[in-house]
Scaffold this motif. Structure first.
Motif, short mmCIF file in Angstrom:
data_model
loop_
_atom_site.label_atom_id
_atom_site.label_comp_id
_atom_site.label_asym_id
_atom_site.label_seq_id
_atom_site.Cartn_x
_atom_site.Cartn_y
_atom_site.Cartn_z
N TYR A 76 0.84 -1.20 0.00
CA TYR A 76 0.00 0.00 0.00
C TYR A 76 0.87 1.25 0.00
O TYR A 76 0.59 2.23 -0.68
CB TYR A 76 -0.91 0.05 1.24
CG TYR A 76 -2.01 -0.98 1.26
CD1 TYR A 76 -2.26 -1.79 0.17
CD2 TYR A 76 -2.80 -1.13 2.39
CE1 TYR A 76 -3.25 -2.74 0.20
CE2 TYR A 76 -3.81 -2.08 2.43
CZ TYR A 76 -4.03 -2.88 1.34
OH TYR A 76 -5.02 -3.81 1.39
N GLY A 112 1.08 4.10 -2.98
CA GLY A 112 0.90 5.53 -2.75
C GLY A 112 2.08 6.33 -3.26
O GLY A 112 1.92 7.29 -4.03
N LYS A 155 -3.43 9.30 4.00
CA LYS A 155 -4.55 8.92 3.13
C LYS A 155 -4.59 7.43 2.82
O LYS A 155 -5.59 6.93 2.33
CB LYS A 155 -4.51 9.72 1.84
CG LYS A 155 -4.69 11.19 2.17
CD LYS A 155 -4.99 12.03 0.98
CE LYS A 155 -5.34 13.43 1.45
NZ LYS A 155 -4.96 14.44 0.49
N VAL A 156 -3.49 6.74 3.05
CA VAL A 156 -3.48 5.31 2.75
C VAL A 156 -3.26 4.47 4.00
O VAL A 156 -4.09 3.64 4.37
CB VAL A 156 -2.38 4.97 1.71
CG1 VAL A 156 -2.39 3.48 1.43
CG2 VAL A 156 -2.61 5.75 0.43
N PRO A 165 -5.83 5.19 7.22
CA PRO A 165 -7.17 4.64 6.98
C PRO A 165 -7.18 3.12 6.90
O PRO A 165 -8.12 2.48 7.38
CB PRO A 165 -7.57 5.24 5.61
CG PRO A 165 -6.76 6.46 5.48
CD PRO A 165 -5.48 6.20 6.19
N ALA A 166 -6.14 2.53 6.34
CA ALA A 166 -6.10 1.07 6.25
C ALA A 166 -6.00 0.43 7.63
O ALA A 166 -6.40 -0.70 7.84
CB ALA A 166 -4.94 0.62 5.37
#
Lengths: 250, 307
Positions: free
Chosen positions: B185, B189, B202-203, B206-207
């Motif tokens: 991930y 990004g 943003k990655v 949230p994950a």
């Protein structure tokens, strides 16, 4: 037109040299394939082109890589900008655990493209460009992880082209996929070629022969041969290349 | 299962060596006794606490005044006191904890991480009475001087100390959550031209959100059950914290009430039952919090982990 020019590139993981004196050039709007056995350095080389190796600690680069005549390893180069120009698709499909829409919108949002362009349009065009639109247009809000692996990989391609890069690097993009999904990706590469320069790493020689215009053969960190694909697969200049593509070596 | 044992173990007719039988039995008894003890404690709590719910009318029990000497057992100020202190503590600890976890996991160079991680664990080992003492003598005067509160022993003081106590839990659980976010991930990004900062917020975060939610829940569980430090720094006035300045006024939590009054009640009296009744409420609250945390983990597992 020459897009990338690589001049005597050496690459080290700590003290181990992973790439030795690589020189080649990548032509614009053509597909360049890199083949070779596992651990030969082809993926490492690919990751030099968008400086993804910078994220691995203890690595070192020597030599030069020119993108449109500009050395991308020169100090003062903006790596973030470079990666916007040079997109990448990975070996295993890696969509974010978010909706299909959010996955494609990620790049345009972080780059602020959605302020100048119409986001739904970017998303539709990107998904169409990745030959995925027809399959997902009714469920854009669904979790991207609910797609099949082949669809996930095409989603990753859509996500990459959403930021309009000039070059797309693909690191064994089909190795996790079944034959039909592989075929779809290969067809997709042919249509992407019209707008983008593609560099793909593959362990599948038939794939390289089928899709690429240029082929480079890597062996133990060295570039043994680099030439037009047809020539590599019919009249290789080096004995080692011939042994490898006929299955006698590697 | 037993078949496999018979094939590989030629020691006896049953397939097990005879010495293993008592060992296995002991382990089994020990394992089940844990469950047994928890059940017994719970039953005891119910036996001692439930009478209050019919000895005292509901209107009184959930009233706003807690004066046991006048037979007034309004638990509302205590309940709200606990909730206000806990929620404030979490509001302070969450951003700090997540930011620290992000720093330790994503940004810090290796050597800094090697120093920080054990230090965070040491933080968790500081006895709460020591923190309470510290709070009384250093934090409380600060609060009094800075915010002009009549006394430094306020909800906010308690929340600060509690936040500090919940931090190690939040940091280490949140860090584990960030750790389970696959590198792919982050690569995706970065390869798209996102900065490291954008990739993290943003990655990666949230994950990891279900894990971070769990961190918050566990931190909350720790905070709401904390007694000693809270009793020392919140002022212990059973006052309904409903005005705007409540944050800078004293309050009293459920735990502190039990701890402060248990020494002076007659066993079997209404007051005694009332304290155990508070215990039941506290138990139910913690149980609900843990249940929420567990369901978050469950959801995560059903989706095949965080891959």
């Amino acid at each position: 037109m020459e897009k990338f020019r690589v001049e005597s590139l050496n690459f080290f993981y700590g003290r181990v040299a992973a790439l030795k004196d690589i020189s080649l050039s990548v032509q614009e709007r053509q597909i360049t394939a890199l083949i070779g056995p596992s651990g030969c350095g082809k993926s490492t080389f690919l990751r030099c082109l968008n400086r993804m190796n910078d994220t691995i600690r203890g690595t070192r680069v020597q030599g030069k890589i020119f993108l449109d005549g500009q050395d991308i390893y020169k100090s003062g180069i903006n790596v973030v900008e470079l990666r916007q120009r040079v997109g990448m698709v990975f070996q295993r499909p890696n969509p974010f655990p978010q909706s299909i829409w959010d996955n494609v919108a990620f790049g345009p949002r972080v780059l602020g493209l959605d302020k100048h362009f119409h986001l739904p349009e970017i998303i539709e065009n990107s998904l169409r460009g990745a030959a995925l639109w027809e399959e997902v247009k009714d469920r854009l809000k669904q979790d991207a992880l609910s797609l099949s692996l082949g669809q996930q990989q095409r989603l990753c391609i859509a996500r990459t082209i959403a930021v309009r890069p000039e070059i797309i690097l693909m690191d064994e993009p089909c190795s996790a996929l079944d034959p039909i999904a592989t075929l779809q990706i290969e067809e997709l590469m042919q249509s992407l070629k019209k707008d983008y320069t593609l560099v793909i790493v593959t362990h599948n020689m038939q794939q390289a022969a089928r899709v690429s215009d240029w082929t480079g053969f890597f062996w133990m960190g060295e570039l043994v041969e680099f030439d037009v694909t047809e020539k590599i697969f019919t009249r290789p200049a080096q004995q080692l290349t011939e042994d490898y593509i006929t299955g006698r070596a590697g | 299962m037993d078949k496999g044992v018979i094939v590989t173990n030629r020691g006896g007719i049953s397939g097990r060596r005879w010495t293993e039988v008592p060992i296995e039995a002991t382990i089994r008894v020990l394992g089940f006794s844990t469950i047994g003890f928890v059940l017994l404690i719970f039953l005891f709590l119910l036996r001692e606490g439930l009478p209050i719910f019919y000895e005292v009318p509901t209107g009184n029990l959930f009233g706003t005044r807690w004066y046991p000497t006048f037979e007034l057992f309004g638990t509302l100020p205590l309940l709200l006191g606990s909730i206000l202190v806990t929620v404030t503590a979490i509001l302070i600890a969450l951003p700090l904890g997540v930011a620290t976890a992000v720093f330790v996991r994503e940004l810090a160079p290796d050597w800094v991480r090697e120093i920080l991680k054990p230090m965070i664990e040491v933080l968790a080992g500081i006895p709460s009475v020591v923190l309470g003492f510290f709070g009384m003598h250093f934090v409380a005067p600060l609060i009094r001087n800075i915010f002009g509160a009549p006394t430094g022993l306020t909800v906010f003081t308690g929340a600060l100390i509690l936040a500090y106590m919940a931090l190690p839990t939040i940091i280490s659980v949140a860090e584990d959550a960030l750790d389970t976010v696959p590198k792919s991930y982050r690569d995706a990004g970065l390869a798209m031209g996102a900065t490291q900062w954008q990739t993290i917020w943003k990655v990666v975060v949230p994950a990891a959100r279900s894990g971070i939610l769990m961190a918050v829940m566990l931190g909350m569980g720790r905070a709401i059950g904390e007694t000693m430090a809270v009793m020392m720094v919140t002022g212990n006035a059973a006052r309904l914290p409903l005005t705007f300045d409540s944050l800078f006024r004293p309050a009293r939590t459920m735990t502190a009430t039990i701890a402060a009054e248990m020494g002076e009640v007659a066993q079997g009296s209404t007051h005694y039952h009332a304290l155990f009744g508070i215990g039941i409420i506290l138990f139910v609250l913690t149980f609900l919090i843990n249940l929420t945390a567990a369901s978050a983990i469950f959801r995560k597992q059903r989706r095949g982990g965080l891959r």
